[in-house]
Scaffold this motif. Structure first.
Motif, PDB file in Angstrom:
ATOM      1  N   LEU A  39      -7.674  -4.050   7.412  1.00  0.00           N
ATOM      2  CA  LEU A  39      -6.830  -4.868   6.507  1.00  0.00           C
ATOM      3  C   LEU A  39      -7.921  -5.200   5.394  1.00  0.00           C
ATOM      4  O   LEU A  39      -8.184  -6.154   5.210  1.00  0.00           O
ATOM      5  CB  LEU A  39      -5.968  -6.014   6.730  1.00  0.00           C
ATOM      6  CG  LEU A  39      -5.045  -6.896   5.827  1.00  0.00           C
ATOM      7  CD1 LEU A  39      -4.290  -5.355   5.464  1.00  0.00           C
ATOM      8  CD2 LEU A  39      -4.396  -7.968   6.590  1.00  0.00           C
ATOM      9  N   HIS A  40      -7.549  -4.104   4.289  1.00  0.00           N
ATOM     10  CA  HIS A  40      -8.759  -4.627   2.866  1.00  0.00           C
ATOM     11  C   HIS A  40      -8.263  -5.287   2.236  1.00  0.00           C
ATOM     12  O   HIS A  40      -7.470  -5.029   2.408  1.00  0.00           O
ATOM     13  CB  HIS A  40      -9.634  -3.005   2.399  1.00  0.00           C
ATOM     14  CG  HIS A  40     -10.195  -2.260   3.780  1.00  0.00           C
ATOM     15  ND1 HIS A  40     -11.188  -2.140   4.407  1.00  0.00           N
ATOM     16  CD2 HIS A  40      -9.908  -0.697   4.001  1.00  0.00           C
ATOM     17  CE1 HIS A  40     -11.520  -1.433   5.283  1.00  0.00           C
ATOM     18  NE2 HIS A  40     -10.811  -0.438   4.972  1.00  0.00           N
ATOM     19  N   PRO A  41      -9.586  -6.088   1.261  1.00  0.00           N
ATOM     20  CA  PRO A  41      -9.248  -7.415   0.421  1.00  0.00           C
ATOM     21  C   PRO A  41      -8.125  -6.241  -0.697  1.00  0.00           C
ATOM     22  O   PRO A  41      -7.248  -7.016  -0.639  1.00  0.00           O
ATOM     23  CB  PRO A  41      -9.912  -7.113   0.173  1.00  0.00           C
ATOM     24  CG  PRO A  41     -10.827  -7.004   1.284  1.00  0.00           C
ATOM     25  CD  PRO A  41     -11.288  -6.314   1.930  1.00  0.00           C
ATOM     26  N   GLN A  42      -8.502  -5.449  -0.909  1.00  0.00           N
ATOM     27  CA  GLN A  42      -7.990  -4.883  -1.808  1.00  0.00           C
ATOM     28  C   GLN A  42      -6.397  -4.582  -1.993  1.00  0.00           C
ATOM     29  O   GLN A  42      -5.168  -3.937  -2.690  1.00  0.00           O
ATOM     30  CB  GLN A  42      -8.621  -3.269  -2.636  1.00  0.00           C
ATOM     31  CG  GLN A  42      -8.943  -2.727  -1.408  1.00  0.00           C
ATOM     32  CD  GLN A  42      -9.819  -1.956  -0.601  1.00  0.00           C
ATOM     33  OE1 GLN A  42     -10.855  -2.681  -0.844  1.00  0.00           O
ATOM     34  NE2 GLN A  42     -10.805  -1.506  -0.470  1.00  0.00           N
ATOM     35  N   TYR A  43      -5.634  -4.401  -0.250  1.00  0.00           N
ATOM     36  CA  TYR A  43      -4.731  -3.757  -0.190  1.00  0.00           C
ATOM     37  C   TYR A  43      -3.715  -6.092  -0.210  1.00  0.00           C
ATOM     38  O   TYR A  43      -2.819  -5.645  -0.147  1.00  0.00           O
ATOM     39  CB  TYR A  43      -4.331  -3.948   0.720  1.00  0.00           C
ATOM     40  CG  TYR A  43      -5.034  -2.836   1.676  1.00  0.00           C
ATOM     41  CD1 TYR A  43      -4.655  -1.478   0.911  1.00  0.00           C
ATOM     42  CD2 TYR A  43      -5.593  -2.340   3.304  1.00  0.00           C
ATOM     43  CE1 TYR A  43      -6.289   0.050   1.257  1.00  0.00           C
ATOM     44  CE2 TYR A  43      -6.331  -1.395   3.380  1.00  0.00           C
ATOM     45  CZ  TYR A  43      -6.148   0.034   2.652  1.00  0.00           C
ATOM     46  OH  TYR A  43      -6.349   0.901   3.374  1.00  0.00           O
TER      47      TYR A  43
END
Length: 91
Positions: A39-43
């Protein structure tokens, strides 16, 4: 505000990395958990940053946040701190 016009998108390019780094220093457990879930921050932070949290809070709270963000010379760092705090509170 005029000083951010030309750099707004460039600043957002680094914002997710700043948020990730801040989260890593504040709470390594939640950082590792989000990383293990891919779950990457850009998501989750793109909408927060582009809309300056206007969709996340009621209008009186948004106005208070905006007042603080726009009055701070380091406004984007302050915005990243708010986003990091939102994650830490949910822990």
């Amino acid at each position: 505000m005029s000083e951010i016009r030309d750099f707004f998108i460039k600043t957002l390019d680094d914002a997710e990395g700043l948020l990730s780094n801040m989260l890593k220093t504040k709470d390594i457990y939640i950082y590792e958990h989000l990383k293990s879930q891919e779950l990457h921050p850009q998501y989750y932070s793109f909408r927060w940053l582009t809309l300056l949290l206007s969709q996340e809070f009621p209008l009186p709270d948004v106005l208070r946040i905006w007042d603080s963000v726009f009055s701070d010379e380091q406004r984007f760092n302050f915005l990243i701190k708010i986003c990091c705090s939102m994650i830490l509170i949910q822990r």
